[in-house]
Design a protein around this motif. Structure first.
Motif, PDB file in Angstrom:
ATOM      1  N   LEU A  20     -14.554  63.120  10.621  1.00  0.00           N
ATOM      2  CA  LEU A  20     -15.578  62.177  10.166  1.00  0.00           C
ATOM      3  C   LEU A  20     -15.044  61.272   9.057  1.00  0.00           C
ATOM      4  O   LEU A  20     -15.350  60.073   9.019  1.00  0.00           O
ATOM      5  CB  LEU A  20     -16.806  62.942   9.667  1.00  0.00           C
ATOM      6  N   LEU A  21     -14.246  61.835   8.168  1.00  0.00           N
ATOM      7  CA  LEU A  21     -13.653  61.034   7.090  1.00  0.00           C
ATOM      8  C   LEU A  21     -12.734  59.949   7.650  1.00  0.00           C
ATOM      9  O   LEU A  21     -12.743  58.808   7.173  1.00  0.00           O
ATOM     10  CB  LEU A  21     -12.871  61.931   6.126  1.00  0.00           C
ATOM     11  N   ILE A  22     -11.931  60.309   8.638  1.00  0.00           N
ATOM     12  CA  ILE A  22     -11.031  59.320   9.236  1.00  0.00           C
ATOM     13  C   ILE A  22     -11.837  58.184   9.860  1.00  0.00           C
ATOM     14  O   ILE A  22     -11.501  57.001   9.729  1.00  0.00           O
ATOM     15  CB  ILE A  22     -10.116  59.985  10.286  1.00  0.00           C
ATOM     16  N   LYS A  23     -12.935  58.553  10.527  1.00  0.00           N
ATOM     17  CA  LYS A  23     -13.764  57.562  11.213  1.00  0.00           C
ATOM     18  C   LYS A  23     -14.518  56.678  10.222  1.00  0.00           C
ATOM     19  O   LYS A  23     -14.471  55.453  10.318  1.00  0.00           O
ATOM     20  CB  LYS A  23     -14.752  58.289  12.131  1.00  0.00           C
ATOM     21  N   TYR A  24     -15.217  57.298   9.264  1.00  0.00           N
ATOM     22  CA  TYR A  24     -16.161  56.545   8.430  1.00  0.00           C
ATOM     23  C   TYR A  24     -15.645  56.205   7.030  1.00  0.00           C
ATOM     24  O   TYR A  24     -16.107  55.231   6.431  1.00  0.00           O
ATOM     25  CB  TYR A  24     -17.480  57.307   8.328  1.00  0.00           C
ATOM     26  N   LEU A  27     -11.272  54.277   8.678  1.00  0.00           N
ATOM     27  CA  LEU A  27     -11.314  53.204   9.673  1.00  0.00           C
ATOM     28  C   LEU A  27     -12.472  52.231   9.431  1.00  0.00           C
ATOM     29  O   LEU A  27     -12.298  51.010   9.502  1.00  0.00           O
ATOM     30  CB  LEU A  27     -11.401  53.800  11.082  1.00  0.00           C
ATOM     31  N   ALA A  28     -13.659  52.772   9.134  1.00  0.00           N
ATOM     32  CA  ALA A  28     -14.832  51.909   8.937  1.00  0.00           C
ATOM     33  C   ALA A  28     -14.694  51.045   7.688  1.00  0.00           C
ATOM     34  O   ALA A  28     -15.259  49.942   7.621  1.00  0.00           O
ATOM     35  CB  ALA A  28     -16.091  52.759   8.847  1.00  0.00           C
ATOM     36  N   SER A  29     -13.940  51.509   6.701  1.00  0.00           N
ATOM     37  CA  SER A  29     -13.786  50.754   5.451  1.00  0.00           C
ATOM     38  C   SER A  29     -13.061  49.428   5.664  1.00  0.00           C
ATOM     39  O   SER A  29     -13.252  48.480   4.911  1.00  0.00           O
ATOM     40  CB  SER A  29     -13.025  51.595   4.414  1.00  0.00           C
ATOM     41  N   PHE A  30     -12.219  49.374   6.686  1.00  0.00           N
ATOM     42  CA  PHE A  30     -11.442  48.161   6.944  1.00  0.00           C
ATOM     43  C   PHE A  30     -11.978  47.369   8.130  1.00  0.00           C
ATOM     44  O   PHE A  30     -11.371  46.368   8.531  1.00  0.00           O
ATOM     45  CB  PHE A  30      -9.972  48.531   7.195  1.00  0.00           C
ATOM     46  N   ILE A 292      -6.824  65.815   2.183  1.00  0.00           N
ATOM     47  CA  ILE A 292      -7.699  65.170   3.165  1.00  0.00           C
ATOM     48  C   ILE A 292      -8.806  64.380   2.464  1.00  0.00           C
ATOM     49  O   ILE A 292      -9.180  63.289   2.902  1.00  0.00           O
ATOM     50  CB  ILE A 292      -8.313  66.223   4.112  1.00  0.00           C
ATOM     51  N   LEU A 293      -9.317  64.915   1.359  1.00  0.00           N
ATOM     52  CA  LEU A 293     -10.384  64.233   0.627  1.00  0.00           C
ATOM     53  C   LEU A 293      -9.930  62.885   0.067  1.00  0.00           C
ATOM     54  O   LEU A 293     -10.770  62.033  -0.237  1.00  0.00           O
ATOM     55  CB  LEU A 293     -10.898  65.122  -0.518  1.00  0.00           C
ATOM     56  N   SER A 294      -8.622  62.685  -0.043  1.00  0.00           N
ATOM     57  CA  SER A 294      -8.122  61.398  -0.545  1.00  0.00           C
ATOM     58  C   SER A 294      -8.484  60.252   0.399  1.00  0.00           C
ATOM     59  O   SER A 294      -8.403  59.082   0.022  1.00  0.00           O
ATOM     60  CB  SER A 294      -6.599  61.458  -0.735  1.00  0.00           C
ATOM     61  N   LEU A 295      -8.894  60.569   1.637  1.00  0.00           N
ATOM     62  CA  LEU A 295      -9.358  59.529   2.562  1.00  0.00           C
ATOM     63  C   LEU A 295     -10.557  58.773   1.995  1.00  0.00           C
ATOM     64  O   LEU A 295     -10.785  57.608   2.325  1.00  0.00           O
ATOM     65  CB  LEU A 295      -9.730  60.162   3.911  1.00  0.00           C
ATOM     66  N   LEU A 296     -11.324  59.440   1.144  1.00  0.00           N
ATOM     67  CA  LEU A 296     -12.483  58.791   0.523  1.00  0.00           C
ATOM     68  C   LEU A 296     -12.073  57.618  -0.357  1.00  0.00           C
ATOM     69  O   LEU A 296     -12.875  56.718  -0.605  1.00  0.00           O
ATOM     70  CB  LEU A 296     -13.282  59.816  -0.296  1.00  0.00           C
ATOM     71  N   LEU A 297     -10.845  57.637  -0.848  1.00  0.00           N
ATOM     72  CA  LEU A 297     -10.374  56.574  -1.730  1.00  0.00           C
ATOM     73  C   LEU A 297     -10.322  55.224  -1.019  1.00  0.00           C
ATOM     74  O   LEU A 297     -10.411  54.175  -1.668  1.00  0.00           O
ATOM     75  CB  LEU A 297      -8.983  56.923  -2.287  1.00  0.00           C
ATOM     76  N   TYR A 298     -10.172  55.247   0.299  1.00  0.00           N
ATOM     77  CA  TYR A 298     -10.098  53.989   1.046  1.00  0.00           C
ATOM     78  C   TYR A 298     -11.420  53.234   1.014  1.00  0.00           C
ATOM     79  O   TYR A 298     -11.455  52.023   1.231  1.00  0.00           O
ATOM     80  CB  TYR A 298      -9.687  54.257   2.491  1.00  0.00           C
ATOM     81  N   MET A 299     -12.504  53.940   0.726  1.00  0.00           N
ATOM     82  CA  MET A 299     -13.803  53.284   0.627  1.00  0.00           C
ATOM     83  C   MET A 299     -13.882  52.400  -0.603  1.00  0.00           C
ATOM     84  O   MET A 299     -14.728  51.505  -0.704  1.00  0.00           O
ATOM     85  CB  MET A 299     -14.921  54.334   0.578  1.00  0.00           C
ATOM     86  N   TYR A 300     -12.971  52.654  -1.575  1.00  0.00           N
ATOM     87  CA  TYR A 300     -12.995  51.887  -2.825  1.00  0.00           C
ATOM     88  C   TYR A 300     -11.706  51.102  -3.021  1.00  0.00           C
ATOM     89  O   TYR A 300     -11.406  50.636  -4.116  1.00  0.00           O
ATOM     90  CB  TYR A 300     -13.194  52.844  -4.001  1.00  0.00           C
ATOM     91  N   ALA A 301     -10.938  50.993  -1.926  1.00  0.00           N
ATOM     92  CA  ALA A 301      -9.651  50.281  -2.040  1.00  0.00           C
ATOM     93  C   ALA A 301      -9.884  48.775  -2.172  1.00  0.00           C
ATOM     94  O   ALA A 301     -10.834  48.238  -1.639  1.00  0.00           O
ATOM     95  CB  ALA A 301      -8.804  50.578  -0.814  1.00  0.00           C
TER      96      ALA A 301
END
Length: 301
Positions: A20-24, A27-30, A292-301
């Motif tokens: 779910l993190l990879i998806k939302y 990927l969704a962040s970009f 894995i939780l570092s994927l959340l950082l892409y939401m604020y990149a």
């Protein structure tokens, strides 16, 4: 509750959460052109989780003898759930998982992708019944499958939508997912070796030939230490050459991933007892989750 423990529900939740993190979160962040809608990602998660659950069950069926020595209070097969019922659950979950994988492959127009689910199912059975007893090979195979549980999101989300116009960009994002899959692979490989050293007594009694049994506990510990250092170097390389421009990401990796990995390396160098290797195994699982939780950082990149 016995059924949930048998399928390792906590590990399954981590798999689902990661996908779910990879998806939302990534990927969704970009705003990337992806192939799966909400129903599609749910089917992918269910297929992956079902096959993984089946793998956990067959692993427990073959591990009864070793578990009676290594962790007698946690044995489920043959006690709370009969071996016959456990095997029936293994078959049922595999059928559901592979069936969902076939339907998902049809949805994205890539029927060849169906083979991925077949290969995963076969490898999980082969690992539990044979490969787990072979030095290092079993550790590598199960770690590849852990990495594949991450990479499979990129395979189904990005590859079906590649066109000559977006190919380069799609592959850039695929490589990011590949990096996370490699991270999961290397951390899980280290953890598998730590678990083998921890469980050496039960494995030896069951006639298994794991790495520490084949080459000795001390040599296996040296390999474990070397791999932990390699993990530290690999993550430092990733931070320096891949995400150095993102200050928040750099700080996160330094505190949440690199520092714990250095701690694990130090503990590995000095580890001697079953309890110490159990602690190392738990810490590695924690580090994988933090990574894995570092994927959340892409939401604020």
């Amino acid at each position: 509750m016995n059924f949930l423990n048998l399928i390792r529900w906590k590990n399954l939740l981590i798999i689902a959460f990661t996908q779910l993190l990879i998806k939302y979160a990534f990927l969704a962040s970009f705003g990337i052109n992806t192939a799966l809608n909400e129903l599609g990602i749910v089917i992918l998660i269910l297929a992956t989780v079902c096959i993984a659950a089946a793998g956990n069950i067959i692993n427990d069926i073959y591990d009864v003898e070793t578990d009676l020595v290594n962790k007698p209070n946690k044995v489920i097969v043959g006690k709370s759930i009969s071996e016959k019922n456990a095997f029936n659950l293994f078959i049922a979950l595999n059928i559901i998982g592979v069936g969902l994988g076939y339907y998902l492959s049809y949805l994205v127009g890539k029927s060849a992708f169906f083979s991925i689910f077949i290969i995963i199912s076969v490898l999980l059975y082969t690992y539990a019944s044979y490969l787990k007893q072979t030095p290092l090979i079993g550790n590598i195979v199960i770690s590849i499958l852990v990495g594949l549980s991450i990479l499979i999101v990129g395979i189904f989300e990005l590859l079906p939508n590649i066109t000559p116009q977006n190919q380069q960009l799609q592959l850039v994002y695929f490589k990011v997912i590949l990096n996370y899959a490699f991270f999961a692979f290397i951390i899980n490989l280290i953890r598998e070796i730590a678990k083998d050293i921890e469980d050496i007594d039960g494995d030896y009694k069951a006639g298994m030939n794991t790495l520490p049994i084949a080459i000795g506990r001390e040599r296996a510990s040296n390999i474990l230490f070397a791999l932990s250092l390699m993990a530290v170097i690999a993550v430092i390389y990733y931070v320096v050459y891949k995400i150095y421009q993102n200050q928040i990401a750099v700080i996160y990796f330094l505190i949440a991933v690199i520092a714990p990995l250095i701690y694990i390396s130090i503990k590995t160098f000095n580890a001697k007892t079953k309890k110490q290797f159990h602690h190392i195994s738990n810490m590695l699982k924690f580090v994988m989750l933090l990574g894995i939780l570092s994927l959340l950082l892409y939401m604020y990149a």
